[in-house]
Write an enzyme that holds these catalytic residues in place. Structure first.
Site, PDB file in Angstrom:
ATOM      1  N   LYS A  53     -34.166  58.707   9.323  1.00  0.00           N
ATOM      2  CA  LYS A  53     -33.787  59.460   8.122  1.00  0.00           C
ATOM      3  C   LYS A  53     -34.672  60.700   7.979  1.00  0.00           C
ATOM      4  CE  LYS A  53     -31.857  55.350   6.095  1.00  0.00           C
ATOM      5  NZ  LYS A  53     -32.044  54.110   5.358  1.00  0.00           N
ATOM      6  N   GLN A  97     -35.886  51.516   1.003  1.00  0.00           N
ATOM      7  CA  GLN A  97     -35.387  50.831   2.192  1.00  0.00           C
ATOM      8  C   GLN A  97     -35.341  49.313   1.948  1.00  0.00           C
ATOM      9  OE1 GLN A  97     -34.307  52.484   5.111  1.00  0.00           O
ATOM     10  NE2 GLN A  97     -33.494  50.445   5.520  1.00  0.00           N
ATOM     11  N   ASP A 120     -27.996  56.512  -2.079  1.00  0.00           N
ATOM     12  CA  ASP A 120     -27.457  55.353  -1.341  1.00  0.00           C
ATOM     13  C   ASP A 120     -26.154  54.877  -1.981  1.00  0.00           C
ATOM     14  OD1 ASP A 120     -28.571  54.422   0.966  1.00  0.00           O
ATOM     15  OD2 ASP A 120     -30.141  53.241  -0.008  1.00  0.00           O
TER      16      ASP A 120
END
Ligand code: NDP
Length: 285
Positions: A53, A97, A120
């Protein structure tokens, strides 16, 4: 019939070029998109995802901030870091995460992220907005699948889409996105009886199961579009999907490979969502 391959790597590269151009444009207006990634603990798979990322951000000219926290960090400290990032105008996207250590409640953490920075697309507000067809940050893997079909000129309205898997991050939202595009959607899961009867009706079959080579030719209608979300290791330790590519590609009309199918789209759509959030912040100022 031998299926046409939907090349996710190529489509992702094209999308990333478009994103980079747009990043440049809004940088000229004074805003550099910024993504904060929080990594708790030292799970090796999570470390790899986080590194990818960061790399994608750098390649597209975005800022990325990696916040590493020890495994034993308290829930309170994590929430207070998120609150700080929620108020930081240089940060447009916040990603925690997953998975988190057991002593931290995942739901609480997701809900603490500002829905305006939830790139997200996991916050219940964004999920609700998606379900009601409003503008929202869409979860990255399902969104990436929609872009793959769009870029391949595969029409959706009126098609029967069968989704195998009903997780909150892939199965459920991808079915919803197809419904929003006027498909007829069937969900299958581990309690589904006679799976084959359902999957054989699919014009578009989405496999998000997490079992190597689970979908066989017998599950697939001639000429169907088969999207393989799975990222698994087979017995030989080799990366493979949820679809038995060798046999299904002889029967399907289109198929995504693993790797180079859905995978590259996930980070691409994360970058897209971060850009979108930065552009929205311009409009709010
Ligand atoms: P989950 O384990 O959360 O969900 C798996 C789903 O498959 C569940 O809904 C489960 O049903 C269903 N299932 C399990 N066994 C069967 C069965 N025998 N028959 C029918 N359905 C079954 O996985 P995820 O959704 O998170 O991920 C799925 C796959 O996609 C994994 O391989 C993962 O690594 C990959 N993935 C890939 C991404 C990418 O970027 N390409 C991103 C995210 C995930 P039930 O609900 O009843 O338990």
């Amino acid at each position: 019939m031998t299926a046409s391959i939907i090349n996710g790597k190529e489509i992702a590269a094209k999308k990333r070029m478009e994103i980079a151009e747009e990043v440049n444009r809004i940088k000229n207006l004074g805003v550099t998109p910024g993504l904060a990634v929080i990594l708790v603990g030292d799970n090796p798979a999570s470390q790899t995802y986080v590194k990818n990322k960061e790399k994608a951000c750098q390649e597209l000219g975005m800022n990325s901030v990696l916040i590493k926290m020890p495994e034993e960090i308290s829930e309170e400290s994590l929430l207070s870091k998120i609150a700080e990032l929620n108020n930081d105008p240089s940060i447009h996207g916040i990603l925690v995460q997953l998975p988190l250590p057991k002593h931290i409640e995942e739901k609480k953490v997701i809900e603490s992220i500002s829905p305006f920075k939830d790139v997200d697309g996991f916050h219940p507000i964004n999920i609700g907005r998606m379900m009601t067809g409003q503008d929202a940050f869409l979860p990255c893997t399902p969104y990436g699948i929609m872009v793959l079909l769009e870029e391949t000129d595969i029409s959706i309205a009126g098609k029967h889409v069968v989704v195998v898997g009903r997780s909150n991050i892939v199965g459920k939202p991808v079915g919803q996105l197809f419904l929003n595009k006027d498909a007829t959607v069937t969900y299958c899961h581990s309690k589904t009886k006679d799976l084959k009867i359902h999957t054989n009706q699919a014009d578009i079959l989405i496999a998000a199961v997490g079992i190597p080579n689970f979908i066989k030719a017998e599950h697939v209608k001639d000429g169907a579009v088969v999207i393989d979300v799975g990222i698994n290791r087979n017995e030989a330790g080799k990366l493979c999907g949820d679809v038995d590519f060798a046999e299904v590609s002889e029967k399907a009309g289109y198929i995504t490979p693993v790797p180079k199918g859905v995978g590259p789209m996930t980070i691409t759509m994360l970058m897209y969502n971060t850009l979108k959030s930065a552009a929205q912040s311009l409009n709010r100022n």
